[in-house]
Design an enzyme around this catalytic site. Sequence first.
Site, mmCIF file in Angstrom:
data_model
loop_
_atom_site.group_PDB
_atom_site.id
_atom_site.type_symbol
_atom_site.label_atom_id
_atom_site.label_comp_id
_atom_site.label_asym_id
_atom_site.label_seq_id
_atom_site.Cartn_x
_atom_site.Cartn_y
_atom_site.Cartn_z
ATOM 1 N N ASP A 125 -68.350 -13.372 -31.055
ATOM 2 C CA ASP A 125 -69.220 -12.273 -31.272
ATOM 3 C C ASP A 125 -69.510 -11.977 -32.812
ATOM 4 O O ASP A 125 -68.600 -11.941 -33.668
ATOM 5 C CB ASP A 125 -68.886 -10.836 -30.616
ATOM 6 C CG ASP A 125 -69.769 -9.770 -30.606
ATOM 7 O OD1 ASP A 125 -70.957 -10.152 -30.264
ATOM 8 O OD2 ASP A 125 -69.381 -8.592 -30.622
ATOM 9 N N GLU A 198 -72.783 -2.250 -26.417
ATOM 10 C CA GLU A 198 -73.547 -2.875 -27.567
ATOM 11 C C GLU A 198 -74.731 -3.790 -27.141
ATOM 12 O O GLU A 198 -74.175 -4.589 -26.074
ATOM 13 C CB GLU A 198 -72.558 -3.644 -28.463
ATOM 14 C CG GLU A 198 -71.782 -2.662 -29.057
ATOM 15 C CD GLU A 198 -71.075 -3.204 -30.382
ATOM 16 O OE1 GLU A 198 -70.769 -4.680 -30.268
ATOM 17 O OE2 GLU A 198 -70.535 -2.734 -31.263
ATOM 18 N N GLN A 237 -61.103 1.004 -31.598
ATOM 19 C CA GLN A 237 -61.615 0.184 -32.836
ATOM 20 C C GLN A 237 -61.370 1.136 -34.181
ATOM 21 O O GLN A 237 -61.072 0.333 -34.978
ATOM 22 C CB GLN A 237 -63.314 0.214 -32.510
ATOM 23 C CG GLN A 237 -63.902 -0.773 -33.506
ATOM 24 C CD GLN A 237 -65.491 -0.763 -33.385
ATOM 25 O OE1 GLN A 237 -66.106 0.099 -32.603
ATOM 26 N NE2 GLN A 237 -66.049 -1.646 -33.813
ATOM 27 N N LYS A 250 -62.565 -4.467 -28.288
ATOM 28 C CA LYS A 250 -63.482 -5.338 -27.573
ATOM 29 C C LYS A 250 -63.158 -6.221 -26.561
ATOM 30 O O LYS A 250 -63.914 -7.247 -26.091
ATOM 31 C CB LYS A 250 -63.991 -6.202 -28.765
ATOM 32 C CG LYS A 250 -64.526 -5.411 -29.866
ATOM 33 C CD LYS A 250 -65.979 -5.022 -29.747
ATOM 34 C CE LYS A 250 -66.568 -4.534 -30.943
ATOM 35 N NZ LYS A 250 -67.972 -3.908 -30.808
HETATM 36 CA CA CA Z 1 -70.662 -6.588 -30.774
#
Ligand code: CA
Length: 418
Positions: A125, A198, A237, A250
């Site tokens: 990512d 996202e 995060q 994530k």
């Molecule tokens: Ca991302």
Amino acid sequence: MTLLQSWVASANRADTQFPLNNLPYGVFSTAHSDPRCGVAIGDMILDVQAAEEQGLIAIAEGPVFDVPFWNEIMELGPDTWADLRAQLTALLASGSADQDAASALLVPQSDATMHMPFLVSEYTDFYAGRHHATNVGTMFRGAENALPPNWLHIPIGYNGRASSVVVSGTDVRRPWGQLKSPDHDMPAFLPCRRFDFELEMGAIVGSSSDGPVSVDEADDMIFGYVLLNDWSARDIQAWEYQPLGPFQAKATATTISPWIVTKAALDPFRVDTPAREFELLPHLRDTGPMLYDIELAVDLAPAGKTATTIARTNYREMYYSAAQQLAHHTTSGCPMNSGDLLGSGTISGAEKHQRGSLLELSWGGKEPLTLNTGETRSFIEDGDTVTMTGAAKGNGYQIGFGLCSGTVQPALPNPYER
Ligand code: CA
């Protein structure tokens, strides 16, 4: 490019996502069949496993559709990709000699369940949207230090988890994790309170590489694109690592849309990357238009209620193309495999309504959104469904991706108190 005419009537409507110009690749099952490869055409799916078995299409290295994923085609490279697309276009075009045989192999999309279209080898990512990186950096590090010093020179990324990639329609469970609120001295193990989406595009590597490749070679290696939701636990995060939080924040799930839209279908919609402040080093320089003009939207629907469109943006807002990301990925000699998935990074535009995450839309929770239902949201609540859509708009037709959708389920009881 104008609309290509098909004998499948629903493929000729201006509002279909799947005209003959598109022909995206997926894997579907029905009440009568196990998962198998298929191609979307209008509101139908052509069963390509059956088409190959009956000789309506043929790949020299075949059979390649005796497995329920597209990796075997992907590994065969660009000449095979072009050959297959030409055969499918001829089979489904108005005037096809094989219309009667092929029409017996159509399945309504409304009768089909979609599955993962390919086996994900590895998942990377990136963090390559300038507006997103500036917004998040401003929140986490202040406006003066919003962009890290390397950001305008390399596409920053991290190696994610292929095991966490799921197809649209799969429920997503709110994760537990270690959090620390600013008014506490010590962290606590709790369900995530700031769960987010996202909005990204995913590029799928078709041809493998072993050693550094150029941007042009990287573009040739890409098989196609999907919509991608990189679900993110913002409180996990913020505590585990800033600004990316590239580990447990994530690792819950990444959702992709079920149809791989090929690079060939998107070719008329190529656009240049935005103007650059600093010229990139030669090995990362743009050699032609390698981004795409794809309009994107995010809908949020509370459980049992109508959806509100909360963001609209465009893939062309990215600072780096997938080809540049893939080229950068190989510079160290990192081998890339067929089936590697590259997330673009969150796609935000300059305007507030163009922000591709709730973290940015609610500015860290300080400016909650009001939905059509009258409810407000700073982050995702249990039962909320987040749905992403995308379309490249041509002259009288569009190239769509299907839905990239997931519903967030409540956290399970504490997994360590059993
Ligand atoms: Ca991302």
